[in-house]
Motif scaffolding. Structure first.
Motif, PDB file in Angstrom:
ATOM      1  N   LEU A   6       0.824  -1.198   0.000  1.00  0.00           N
ATOM      2  CA  LEU A   6       0.000   0.000   0.000  1.00  0.00           C
ATOM      3  C   LEU A   6       0.862   1.253   0.000  1.00  0.00           C
ATOM      4  O   LEU A   6       1.906   1.318   0.648  1.00  0.00           O
ATOM      5  N   SER A   7       0.393   2.271  -0.727  1.00  0.00           N
ATOM      6  CA  SER A   7       1.085   3.549  -0.752  1.00  0.00           C
ATOM      7  C   SER A   7       0.622   4.394   0.430  1.00  0.00           C
ATOM      8  O   SER A   7      -0.585   4.586   0.619  1.00  0.00           O
ATOM      9  N   PRO A   8       1.534   4.929   1.228  1.00  0.00           N
ATOM     10  CA  PRO A   8       1.132   5.737   2.392  1.00  0.00           C
ATOM     11  C   PRO A   8       0.527   7.083   2.006  1.00  0.00           C
ATOM     12  O   PRO A   8      -0.102   7.730   2.832  1.00  0.00           O
ATOM     13  N   THR A   9       0.718   7.509   0.757  1.00  0.00           N
ATOM     14  CA  THR A   9       0.204   8.829   0.353  1.00  0.00           C
ATOM     15  C   THR A   9      -1.140   8.747  -0.371  1.00  0.00           C
ATOM     16  O   THR A   9      -1.725   9.787  -0.678  1.00  0.00           O
ATOM     17  N   PHE A  10      -1.625   7.536  -0.639  1.00  0.00           N
ATOM     18  CA  PHE A  10      -2.889   7.422  -1.360  1.00  0.00           C
ATOM     19  C   PHE A  10      -4.026   8.024  -0.537  1.00  0.00           C
ATOM     20  O   PHE A  10      -4.115   7.823   0.671  1.00  0.00           O
ATOM     21  N   GLY A  11      -4.887   8.766  -1.234  1.00  0.00           N
ATOM     22  CA  GLY A  11      -6.023   9.413  -0.584  1.00  0.00           C
ATOM     23  C   GLY A  11      -5.858  10.908  -0.469  1.00  0.00           C
ATOM     24  O   GLY A  11      -6.818  11.619  -0.170  1.00  0.00           O
ATOM     25  N   SER A  12      -4.656  11.382  -0.759  1.00  0.00           N
ATOM     26  CA  SER A  12      -4.399  12.820  -0.619  1.00  0.00           C
ATOM     27  C   SER A  12      -4.081  13.495  -1.945  1.00  0.00           C
ATOM     28  O   SER A  12      -3.683  14.656  -1.965  1.00  0.00           O
ATOM     29  N   GLY A  13      -4.265  12.788  -3.052  1.00  0.00           N
ATOM     30  CA  GLY A  13      -3.895  13.381  -4.329  1.00  0.00           C
ATOM     31  C   GLY A  13      -4.779  12.929  -5.459  1.00  0.00           C
ATOM     32  O   GLY A  13      -5.945  12.570  -5.255  1.00  0.00           O
ATOM     33  N   CYS A  14      -4.220  12.924  -6.666  1.00  0.00           N
ATOM     34  CA  CYS A  14      -4.989  12.541  -7.841  1.00  0.00           C
ATOM     35  C   CYS A  14      -4.056  12.005  -8.921  1.00  0.00           C
ATOM     36  O   CYS A  14      -2.851  12.280  -8.920  1.00  0.00           O
ATOM     37  N   TYR A  15      -4.635  11.250  -9.814  1.00  0.00           N
ATOM     38  CA  TYR A  15      -3.937  10.757 -10.998  1.00  0.00           C
ATOM     39  C   TYR A  15      -4.207  11.717 -12.147  1.00  0.00           C
ATOM     40  O   TYR A  15      -5.340  12.182 -12.326  1.00  0.00           O
ATOM     41  N   ARG A  16      -3.170  12.006 -12.924  1.00  0.00           N
ATOM     42  CA  ARG A  16      -3.319  12.882 -14.086  1.00  0.00           C
ATOM     43  C   ARG A  16      -2.730  12.208 -15.322  1.00  0.00           C
ATOM     44  O   ARG A  16      -1.690  11.550 -15.250  1.00  0.00           O
ATOM     45  N   ARG A  17      -3.422  12.402 -16.449  1.00  0.00           N
ATOM     46  CA  ARG A  17      -2.915  11.925 -17.746  1.00  0.00           C
ATOM     47  C   ARG A  17      -3.137  13.029 -18.769  1.00  0.00           C
ATOM     48  O   ARG A  17      -4.223  13.609 -18.843  1.00  0.00           O
ATOM     49  N   ARG A  18      -2.096  13.312 -19.547  1.00  0.00           N
ATOM     50  CA  ARG A  18      -2.189  14.314 -20.619  1.00  0.00           C
ATOM     51  C   ARG A  18      -1.839  13.650 -21.947  1.00  0.00           C
ATOM     52  O   ARG A  18      -0.874  12.886 -22.037  1.00  0.00           O
ATOM     53  N   VAL A  19      -2.629  13.952 -22.960  1.00  0.00           N
ATOM     54  CA  VAL A  19      -2.363  13.496 -24.322  1.00  0.00           C
ATOM     55  C   VAL A  19      -2.359  14.719 -25.225  1.00  0.00           C
ATOM     56  O   VAL A  19      -3.309  15.523 -25.200  1.00  0.00           O
ATOM     57  N   ILE A  20      -1.309  14.869 -26.008  1.00  0.00           N
ATOM     58  CA  ILE A  20      -1.201  15.966 -26.971  1.00  0.00           C
ATOM     59  C   ILE A  20      -1.065  15.374 -28.370  1.00  0.00           C
ATOM     60  O   ILE A  20      -0.271  14.450 -28.594  1.00  0.00           O
ATOM     61  N   LEU A  21      -1.867  15.891 -29.304  1.00  0.00           N
ATOM     62  CA  LEU A  21      -1.867  15.437 -30.689  1.00  0.00           C
ATOM     63  C   LEU A  21      -1.662  16.644 -31.596  1.00  0.00           C
ATOM     64  O   LEU A  21      -2.411  17.622 -31.502  1.00  0.00           O
ATOM     65  N   ILE A  22      -0.648  16.585 -32.466  1.00  0.00           N
ATOM     66  CA  ILE A  22      -0.344  17.692 -33.370  1.00  0.00           C
ATOM     67  C   ILE A  22      -0.238  17.149 -34.785  1.00  0.00           C
ATOM     68  O   ILE A  22       0.675  16.375 -35.102  1.00  0.00           O
ATOM     69  N   ALA A  23      -1.189  17.538 -35.631  1.00  0.00           N
ATOM     70  CA  ALA A  23      -1.208  17.059 -37.017  1.00  0.00           C
ATOM     71  C   ALA A  23      -0.632  18.109 -37.952  1.00  0.00           C
ATOM     72  O   ALA A  23      -1.137  19.228 -38.037  1.00  0.00           O
ATOM     73  N   ASP A  24       0.452  17.743 -38.631  1.00  0.00           N
ATOM     74  CA  ASP A  24       0.980  18.544 -39.722  1.00  0.00           C
ATOM     75  C   ASP A  24       0.560  17.886 -41.038  1.00  0.00           C
ATOM     76  O   ASP A  24      -0.284  16.990 -41.048  1.00  0.00           O
ATOM     77  N   LYS A  25       1.147  18.288 -42.141  1.00  0.00           N
ATOM     78  CA  LYS A  25       0.636  17.852 -43.443  1.00  0.00           C
ATOM     79  C   LYS A  25       0.613  16.336 -43.598  1.00  0.00           C
ATOM     80  O   LYS A  25      -0.417  15.755 -43.954  1.00  0.00           O
ATOM     81  N   HIS A  26       1.731  15.676 -43.339  1.00  0.00           N
ATOM     82  CA  HIS A  26       1.784  14.228 -43.528  1.00  0.00           C
ATOM     83  C   HIS A  26       2.350  13.500 -42.310  1.00  0.00           C
ATOM     84  O   HIS A  26       2.828  12.369 -42.431  1.00  0.00           O
ATOM     85  N   VAL A  27       2.313  14.145 -41.161  1.00  0.00           N
ATOM     86  CA  VAL A  27       2.809  13.510 -39.949  1.00  0.00           C
ATOM     87  C   VAL A  27       2.009  14.002 -38.754  1.00  0.00           C
ATOM     88  O   VAL A  27       1.607  15.168 -38.699  1.00  0.00           O
ATOM     89  N   VAL A  28       1.757  13.114 -37.838  1.00  0.00           N
ATOM     90  CA  VAL A  28       1.113  13.470 -36.571  1.00  0.00           C
ATOM     91  C   VAL A  28       2.084  13.139 -35.450  1.00  0.00           C
ATOM     92  O   VAL A  28       2.597  12.018 -35.357  1.00  0.00           O
ATOM     93  N   THR A  29       2.366  14.132 -34.613  1.00  0.00           N
ATOM     94  CA  THR A  29       3.129  13.907 -33.396  1.00  0.00           C
ATOM     95  C   THR A  29       2.139  13.690 -32.262  1.00  0.00           C
ATOM     96  O   THR A  29       1.212  14.486 -32.080  1.00  0.00           O
TER      97      THR A  29
END
Length: 259
Positions: A8-31
C-alpha cells in the motif's frame, strides 16, 4: 501475501492521478505524446493522406523493463486507412499483444490525422475515498466530461448514472458522436489506471504477483514475458500539484499548441 496488504502507498487518498495526451497534425505527420504517473511515450505517425505509411515510438518512461520492446509492434499499423473507425476496430490488431498505451496513442494519432490541427486532452481522477472518486476530462482546456463513480459505475451526472465503464458498448455510442467516444475512452482508461496509486510499486522486483490475474492482458503480460520483466523502479511521478510538468517538452512549442 497480497498486494493490498504489503504494498500500500502511504500517500494514497491525498492526491490525484493525471494523464495528458497531446496530438499535433501537420501535413503528412502526426506527433502524439502521452504522459501520466506511470508512462511517457512520444510517437510520430506518417501518412500519405489516406493510409499510414510509417510509425516510430519513443518509450521515455514505463513501468516494466519489457515495455519498450512493444514499440516495433506498432509497425502492424502501416497500411491502415485514416479513419475515425480505428477507434473501434484498432485496425484489426489484437490489442492484448500490443502495449496498451502506445496503441491507444497511435490510434489517437490516426484520428487526429483525419481531424487535423492540434488537440490536448487532460484527465484527472481523484484518489478514491472508499470506492468513490471523481473523474474529469478537459479538451483544450474546456471540461467535457465530469463523473462521480462508485467503483467502475458512474453515479453522476444523472444522464450517465448506472453506466459501468467495464461494460460500455462503444460501437453503439460511435454511431452518434465519434468525438464523444474518443473522450469517453480516454477518461475510462484514466479511471482504470488511477487505481494503481493505491500501491507502492517500487517495492516490487518483478510482476509475478500479478501473473495470475493479468496474464495475457497486454504485451508485457504475455506468458513468455512475465518471467523476464523487472520493475522500472523510480519511474513513477506524482503530478497532483504540478500538472504543468506533464509533457513539459511541448511547453517550448507554443505556436503548435496555441489555437
Amino acid at each position: 501475501m497480497t498486494i493490498s496488504e504489503n504494498f500500500l502507498s502511504p500517500t494514497f487518498g491525498s492526491g490525484c492521478y493525471r494523464r495528458r495526451v497531446i496530438l499535433i497534425a501537420d501535413k503528412h505527420v502526426v506527433t502524439a505524446a502521452l504522459e501520466d504517473d506511470y508512462h511517457h511515450f512520444v510517437l510520430q505517425l506518417h501518412h500519405d493522406g489516406s493510409h499510414v505509411t510509417g510509425i516510430t515510438s519513443d518509450a521515455k518512461r514505463f513501468p516494466w523493463s519489457t515495455c519498450p520492446s512493444a514499440s516495433p509492434k506498432l509497425q502492424q499499423l502501416i497500411g491502415a486507412p485514416l479513419s475515425h473507425e480505428v477507434l473501434l476496430t484498432q485496425a484489426g490488431l489484437d490489442a492484448h499483444t500490443q502495449c496498451t498505451h502506445q496503441l491507444d496513442l497511435a490510434v489517437a494519432a490516426i484520428t487526429q490525422a483525419v481531424r487535423g490541427g492540434h488537440r490536448q486532452y487532460d484527465a484527472v481522477v481523484s484518489d478514491a475515498q472508499g470506492e468513490r472518486c471523481t473523474a474529469v476530462l478537459s479538451v483544450d482546456g474546456l471540461t467535457t466530461l465530469e463523473w462521480t463513480l462508485d467503483g467502475s459505475t458512474i453515479i453522476a451526472p444523472a444522464a450517465q448514472a448506472g453506466l459501468n465503464l467495464r461494460k460500455i458498448n462503444m460501437a453503439a455510442m460511435a454511431l452518434h458522436d465519434i468525438d464523444a467516444v474518443q473522450e469517453l475512452g480516454l477518461l475510462r482508461r484514466a479511471v482504470m489506471i488511477a487505481g494503481g496509486r493505491r500501491f507502492n510499486f517500487d517495492r516490487l522486483e518483478d510482476m509475478s504477483i500479478f501473473a495470475e490475474r493479468m496474464t495475457g492482458a497486454c504485451f508485457a503480460f504475455q506468458p513468455e514475458r512475465i518471467p523476464l520483466a523487472k520493475r522500472a523502479k523510480g519511474s513513477i511521478r506524482d503530478f497532483t500539484i504540478r500538472p504543468e510538468f506533464l509533457l513539459q517538452e511541448f511547453s517550448s512549442q507554443p505556436n503548435k499548441l496555441s489555437s
